[in-house]
Every structure is written in structure tokens, then in C-alpha cells.
Scaffold this motif. Structure first.
Motif, mmCIF file in Angstrom:
data_model
loop_
_atom_site.group_PDB
_atom_site.id
_atom_site.type_symbol
_atom_site.label_atom_id
_atom_site.label_comp_id
_atom_site.label_asym_id
_atom_site.label_seq_id
_atom_site.Cartn_x
_atom_site.Cartn_y
_atom_site.Cartn_z
ATOM 1 N N ALA A 172 0.832 -1.207 0.000
ATOM 2 C CA ALA A 172 0.000 0.000 0.000
ATOM 3 C C ALA A 172 0.868 1.258 0.000
ATOM 4 O O ALA A 172 0.563 2.231 -0.701
ATOM 5 N N ILE A 173 1.962 1.241 0.770
ATOM 6 C CA ILE A 173 2.882 2.391 0.793
ATOM 7 C C ILE A 173 3.511 2.570 -0.585
ATOM 8 O O ILE A 173 3.538 3.688 -1.143
ATOM 9 N N ALA A 174 4.006 1.476 -1.159
ATOM 10 C CA ALA A 174 4.651 1.554 -2.478
ATOM 11 C C ALA A 174 3.673 2.020 -3.546
ATOM 12 O O ALA A 174 4.027 2.858 -4.407
ATOM 13 N N LEU A 175 2.420 1.518 -3.498
ATOM 14 C CA LEU A 175 1.428 1.914 -4.490
ATOM 15 C C LEU A 175 1.093 3.394 -4.384
ATOM 16 O O LEU A 175 1.010 4.097 -5.408
ATOM 17 N N CYS A 176 0.907 3.878 -3.155
ATOM 18 C CA CYS A 176 0.579 5.299 -2.970
ATOM 19 C C CYS A 176 1.716 6.194 -3.458
ATOM 20 O O CYS A 176 1.476 7.243 -4.070
#
Length: 773
Positions: A705-709
């Protein structure tokens, strides 16, 4: 026709309990503050709160519908006389001026006055006293009382709020306050959080504005993040969903749950008290034989007992069995009759010119004589009654005069199917089983041994035990015979004084006081109206084996919620700790609300929700709140230690103060997520395939989720979703170092200060009661 009420919450109560909570109010106030400063992206937590509320309402409504369906099966009918015809109608259809036809075992469903006949009633649900009260023509009957013996007709005076629902669901239960360790603990957390959140919020906000010259936006966002972190938002939902799921599961097995928290209470039970007749046994009495004494004239005996059965008002299982064995007659004139009661333990009918024919317990008809043949029957688990006749006056409130014995009536009552297996299951689970019966202790002991109750040979006749000896008897014996209703309650109280959690099963009016006193009360569908309406759980199919399923559902709820709370409280504790450190060091709170929301969703909510449905049958040996804090505290303190280390790095000039789009924020956000995930892995131990799946996917989901954001921020939407900077190699290096420090700190604290301590009392009791197991 009035709508029948149930013990379930109303729809309005479900909506109110899920919407009008202190946590929701605090979340709303935080949301309003963020709206004022236009921090729109940080408002995502409101959607999470709304989703939690909707799921909780939907699950409780589903449970409510199932409870209502089962309640219709459980609710008794009333027998009334209309236009000279006896009718069985739903209690809700009883009207004023109706004539009730009452007999032993009936619940009196409305205030009424006796118009003919006579009955003895038990008003323990209303007064707490078990003494039988005789009601004759002209006497008033109170809704909520129960018929012990006799038959009568009574004219209804008042219905509506004074009838079924009001007296049974309110009077029977208002004397015993709702007890739920989970809810009580969460109320403590709520009070503590509320006590902290307001002053800390005000201080953080004023400090940001007055001492750091922060903008209104930064002050509100930083303060909101700190306050949001203190709220274990999904934990109340998790408790409600877990309990509702248990109720739904048991409803499909025809178990009516009349108290929402009884599952939780049963999970803590370490003493199970069983009534014998109708609970451990089927309650289907059969006369096996009638053994006449040598001097008895068979023809006269047949005439006397035939007339006795024709004219007696008794209709319990024992007398029904005798009706099936002996032929009724109507050749004698009756002058008086005294019905059976659990206190008297005999029934009598006086015939003109003959005398009084008596049927009852051997110790009542021949208190000073022991009959060898009678003992032989009792040692095989059979019930033996004596029949006799006397020409002396018999009074219901006095001991019997000398009685000429005529015959022994031998009755059998088979064990319920699967009773022995169910008892063995309970004993393997560490639950001590006690048999409490109004029957002869030798008979009760024989039945206990047939059912496999451990130490079933340890019996006591409660007639020889006075009140001061109750505690010692409760500890020493397993089978308690000739127990009065008052003594049943006293035994439950004695177990409580010995720090045990007690479940009581019962099916008769004589069990009401004990059912109310027990931590968890259970009745069977074949039980009396009064017992079914008083009990928290009703086994509608009278299937004793399903009781183990109830125990395991309760344990599942308690264990899974406790483990999950250990993850939820990590954020609550470190939020309070970091807020205090920030106040003392004049440092901004290092996170923003959207980052806290991501932790709520992926680290707390996702694994906890799905793992809450996994079975867990281990005995409950810990208390909820201390155990949850024990699990969470090492992780929270580890984060606090790492935050102090970060402040040292800041003083050394290696990192700036944390804020949106700073490396310090990225460092600390990765850190709290990692330590939170460490709590998830701890929750999933011992690992199974399903637990490992949720632990791994939680970790993968958080970092993904961090990488996607970050990718969306730079390449597609150009929206600053997480308000997070892309971590540099230096930041990642320090993150690894702080993560190692956090793991070491958590492990040291978990193995020393917060090491689990077993409950010695529970373990000792289990060993004592289970012998070589």
C-alpha cells in the motif's frame, strides 16, 4: 394480537448501540476539526468508522432475526377456558377476563385471581424467596410466578406490560446485572481514553500554535492524528461481530441465546452443575415394577392407587409414568388431597372411610428404616417411591405420621443420548461436573457414575448439611442429593466464594433460584415454562451434546478477541506514549490521520476480523484486559524507545522534525507499521496455514500500500495520498537499525516484565478435579 417480545435487542437498540457511542462522537469531533482546515485527504477514517458501524449493525440484525425465530419455538402457550372449551393459545393472545387453567410447571403469564381449585406457587422470580405459597379461591396470582403443584382456574385481571414479556424478561433478569468482562474492560478503556484524549488534545493543539508557531492546519492535523491513534476503533465492532457470529452459529443448532453475553460467560466456566431428572436424564419416566410388601392385599392396593391417580392433581413425569402403569379407578370418595412439591417430596389423597394414601420418597415415608432391597434398586440408578396408607391426620406443612408401607414403585429414567460423551468432553476441557438433584443421593450417584462424571461416587445427602457446612460440602463432594431449591442456590454461591465460574442446567421450577445465581444458566426445550424463560441459553432440541458447542463458541470469542486486542492496543498505547513525549519535548506528533487510518485498516482490522472466526477451544486462563495489555505493551514501549532514539538523531542533526513529506515521518511510519506487524505475527502464533496466510498478507499489504501510494503520487494521479516522502537509502538504513532495536526491546520485555503468568487457582482446581489427567 400483541407482538411477542424476545430477549434480543430491539432494532432501535441495535442502531443506537452501534451509532451512539463515545468513540463515534470523538471520531466525529476530530472529523469536524479536519473539515474546518480543509484536510480532506485525512478524512478517510470516517469511511472506515462508517463501514465498521454498518457491518456491526448488519451482523446484530441477522442474529436478532434468528433469535426471534427460535423464540417463537421456545415460547409456551397458555391454556384457557373460553365458552366452556379448553384452548391452548399463544400467551400474547391472553385477554382480560380469560379463565386460565393452571397446573404444575406452568408459568403464570398474567396477574389473575383464583376462581376454583388450589395451587402452590413459587414467586422466587419476583421476591427471591423459594418458599411455596398456597393459593386458594379468591387469592391473587402474580405474573412471573410459577405453579409448583396442584391445579386451579384463575381469571385474568391484567395483561399487556404486566404479562409475559414484562415479568419474564424484566423481572427474571433485572435482579442479575449484565456481566461481560469484554464489555466491562472496553468501558474502562473508553473512560481512560476519554480522560486522556481531551486534555492531551488541547495541550498538543495549544503547544503547536503557541510554542512552535505552527499553522492552524498543521496544529489540527497533528493533534488529530495523535487522538485518532488512541482510539481502538474496530475493537468494539470485533466484540459485537464475534458474539453475533457465535449466536448465529448456535441458532442453526437450535440453541436459543437469550443473553447476548452468555457465550462469553460460559467460556470462563470451570464448574458445570447439572440437574439430574430432565437434564442429565431424558425425563421420560417409566414404572419398571411395583413390589408389594408381604402384608399388602394386592386388590386393595390396586384400588387405592387407581383412585389416588384418578384424583391427584399431580402431573409431573413421575405421576405420568404411574398413570401409564396402573389402571385408574373412581370407586372411593375423596375428602382432601395434598399435591407433590419438591420441598415435601410426597403426595397424598384422603379417602372417606379408608384413610390417607401417600406416595413419596422413602426417607419421608419411613425415615427411621433402611430397606435392603430398596438400596439395591437405588445403587443401579433407579428411582424408588414408597406407597403407603395411614389413618392419622396428614398436614402438608407437617412431617408425615406413621405410614403402613404397601409397595415399592421402581421407576427408570434413561440417560440422554450422548450425555456420557458430552460430560467426558467437558472434563477433558478442564470443567468440573457436579450433579445437584432433589433425588435420593444413592440413585443420583449411580446415574453420575453411569454418565462418567469423575468422582461420581462422592455423594452427600444435603438433608444432613446445614448452612455453615455448605462451603466444605461444595469442595468435597461431586453428587448432591435431596437438595432443596434454596440449597441449590447456596451451592452455586459456595462455588463462587471458591473463585469458580459456574454454569447451571435445570428444567424445573425448583431450579429457578440456582439458574438466576449461576454465571451462565441453561435449560432444555422440554423444561418447564419458568426454567426456559429464566435461562440465558435454551437447548430447544433438549440435545445435551450441543452444550459443548456452546462452550467452544464462547472460548472462540474470548480467545480471538483477546489476541486481537493485543494488536489494537499497540496503537492506543504508543499514541498516548508519543503524545506525552511530544508534549515534554515540544515536538510535533510525527504522523497524520491518513497514515493512522492505513494502520487501522491493514494491520489491525484485516487480520483481526478474519481470524476472529477461527476455532479456539483452549480453556480460558487469563483475564481479557490484563492479557491484552501484556501482549501490546512490549511493542508500544519498543516504539517509544525508538522514538526517543529518533529524537537523539534529530539533536545530532541527522533528521529534521517529523512532518508531512519529511524523511523523519517516513522513517517513523515504516517503524510503527513494522512493530505493529510484529504484533500481528505474535497474534498468529502458533502458526497454522491460515494464520500464516493472514500474517504474511498483512505485512505484504502494508508495504505494498505504501509503495502503491508513492507510485501513484509520482507517476499517475499526482495526489499526495499518504503525505509520505519517498524514503532515501539513509532513511532505510536507519529504519533497519531502529527495527532491530524495536525487536530486541520487544523480545526482552516480553520475556521478562511482560512474561505470561498462568492462573494458579484455575490450574490447581483442574488438577484436583481431573485426578490423573
Amino acid at each position: 394480537m400483541k407482538k411477542q417480545e424476545t430477549a434480543a435487542k430491539t432494532t432501535a437498540q441495535i442502531f443506537r448501540d452501534n451509532i451512539c457511542t463515545l468513540f463515534n462522537l470523538l471520531n466525529l469531533l476530530i472529523a469536524i476539526s479536519l473539515i474546518v482546515v480543509h484536510a480532506w485527504s485525512n478524512l478517510f477514517f470516517i469511511l472506515v468508522v462508517a463501514m465498521n458501524t454498518i457491518i456491526g449493525i448488519a451482523q446484530e440484525l441477522k442474529a436478532k432475526r434468528l433469535i426471534e425465530k427460535l423464540t417463537l419455538l421456545s415460547q409456551p402457550n397458555a391454556c384457557v377456558e373460553r365458552n366452556g372449551e379448553a384452548l391452548s393459545i399463544p400467551i400474547a393472545e391472553v385477554q382480560e377476563q380469560d379463565i386460565l387453567l393452571l397446573e404444575s410447571g406452568n408459568q403464570i403469564c398474567a396477574d389473575a385471581v383464583v376462581t376454583s381449585g388450589g395451587i402452590e406457587v413459587n414467586e422466587s422470580l419476583l421476591t427471591g424467596e423459594s418458599d411455596a405459597i398456597f393459593k386458594k379461591e379468591g387469592d391473587s396470582l402474580l405474573s412471573g410466578s410459577s405453579v409448583i403443584s396442584g391445579t386451579c382456574k384463575a381469571q385474568v385481571l391484567r395483561v399487556g406490560s404486566d404479562s409475559y414479556a414484562s415479568k419474564l424478561t424484566k423481572e427474571a433478569k433485572k435482579t442479575k446485572a449484565m456481566h461481560s468482562e469484554l464489555v466491562g474492560s472496553m468501558r474502562k478503556v473508553t473512560r481512560l481514553t476519554s480522560f486522556c484524549i481531551v486534555p492531551l488534545g488541547i495541550l498538543l493543539f495549544l503547544q503547536a500554535l503557541l510554542f512552535r508557531d505552527s499553522s492552524l492546519y498543521d496544529a489540527v492535523v497533528g493533534t488529530s492524528a495523535g487522538l485518532l491513534g488512541m482510539l481502538p476503533k474496530g475493537l468494539y465492532l470485533l466484540i459485537s461481530i464475534s458474539l453475533a457470529a457465535g449466536i448465529i452459529t448456535l441458532s442453526k443448532k437450535n440453541v436459543l441465546v437469550q443473553d447476548f453475553y452468555s457465550l462469553e460467560n460460559l467460556a470462563h466456566v470451570d464448574v458445570l452443575c447439572l440437574d439430574k431428572t430432565g437434564t442429565l436424564t431424558e425425563g421420560k419416566m417409566q414404572v419398571e415394577n411395583a413390589v408389594l410388601f408381604p402384608e399388602t392385599d394386592k386388590a386393595l392396593f390396586q384400588e387405592w392407587i387407581g383412585n389416588f391417580l384418578t384424583h391427584t392433581q399431580d402431573n409431573n413425569a413421575t405421576f405420568q409414568a404411574m398413570h401409564g402403569y396402573f389402571s385408574g379407578m373412581d370407586t372411593l370418595s375423596v375428602t382432601e388431597q395434598i399435591p407433590f412439591s419438591s420441598e415435601r417430596k410426597w403426595s397424598a389423597v384422603t379417602f372417606s372411610g379408608v384413610g390417607t394414601f401417600v406416595v413419596g420418597a422413602p426417607e419421608k415415608l419411613c425415615p427411621d428404616t433402611t430397606l435392603p432391597e430398596l438400596l439395591e434398586y437405588q445403587r443401579t440408578g433407579k428411582r424408588v417411591l414408597l406407597a403407603g396408607i395411614t389413618r392419622q391426620t396428614v398436614q402438608k406443612d407437617q412431617p408425615l405420621p406413621a405410614v403402613q408401607l404397601l409397595a415399592m414403585i421402581v421407576l427408570t429414567d434413561p440417560l440422554r443420548a450422548n450425555a456420557a460423551r458430552t460430560i467426558a468432553d467437558f472434563q477433558r476441557e478442564g470443567v468440573s461436573v457436579k450433579l445437584i438433584s432433589g433425588d435420593n443421593p444413592v440413585t443420583a450417584s449411580a446415574i453420575a457414575q453411569q454418565a462418567g462424571i469423575l468422582h461420581g461416587e462422592r455423594w452427600v445427602d444435603m438433608r444432613v448439611i446445614d448452612e455453615s457446612e455448605i462451603d466444605a460440602a461444595a469442595q468435597q463432594y461431586t453428587v448432591f442429593g435431596r437438595v432443596t431449591p434454596q440449597q441449590k442456590r447456596q451451592l452455586i454461591q459456595a462455588f463462587h466464594r471458591q473463585k469458580h465460574t459456574v454454569a447451571m442446567t435445570g428444567d424445573g421450577v425448583n431450579d429457578l433460584l440456582a439458574l438466576k445465581e449461576a454465571d451462565c444458566s441453561i435449560s432444555v426445550g422440554q423444561g418447564s415454562d419458568a426454567a426456559r424463560q429464566t435461562a440465558q441459553l435454551v437447548l430447544l432440541d433438549s440435545d445435551f451434546a450441543v452444550l459443548k458447542d456452546v462452550l467452544l463458541e464462547g472460548r472462540r470469542v474470548v480467545h480471538n478477541v483477546t489476541r486481537s486486542a493485543g494488536v489494537f492496543f499497540i496503537k492506543t498505547l504508543y499514541s498516548v506514549l508519543l503524545c506525552a513525549i511530544c508534549l515534554l519535548t515540544n515536538t510535533p506528533f510525527p504522523f497524520v490521520p491518513i497514515q493512522i487510518t492505513l494502520v487501522d485498516l491493514i494491520i489491525e482490522g484485516y487480520p483481526s476480523f478474519f481470524l476472529s472466526f477461527l476455532p479456539d477451544s483452549r480453556p480460558v486462563r487469563t483475564r481479557f484486559l490484563p492479557e491484552a495489555i501484556r501482549r501490546a505493551a512490549p511493542n508500544s514501549i519498543a516504539i517509544g524507545v525508538c522514538f526517543l532514539f529518533y529524537l537523539l538523531l534529530h539533536v545530532m542533526g541527522l533528521f529534521s522534525l517529523s512532518g508531512e513529506q519529511t524523511q523523519a515521518n517516513a522513517l517513523l511510519f515504516l517503524l510503527i507499521g513494522t512493530v505493529g506487524l510484529l504484533g500481528v505475527f505474535k497474534m498468529c502464533q502458533p502458526f497454522t496455514k491460515i494464520k500464516a496466510f493472514f500474517a504474511v498478507t498483512s505485512a505484504a499489504g502494508f508495504y505494498a500500500a505504501i509503495a502503491l501510494c508513492l507510485w501513484l503520487q509520482d507517476h499517475l494521479l499526482h495526489l499526495d495520498i499518504l503525505h509520505l516522502a519517498v524514503p532515501t537509502s539513509t532513511t532505510l538504513l536507519f529504519f533497519v537499525l531502529l527495527a532491530i532495536l524495536a525487536v530486541l526491546t520487544e523480545q526482552i520485555l516480553s520475556r521478562t516484565v511482560f512474561r505470561r503468568k498462568e492462573t494458579a487457582g484455575a490450574a490447581a482446581f483442574q488438577i484436583d478435579e481431573s485426578g490423573d489427567t
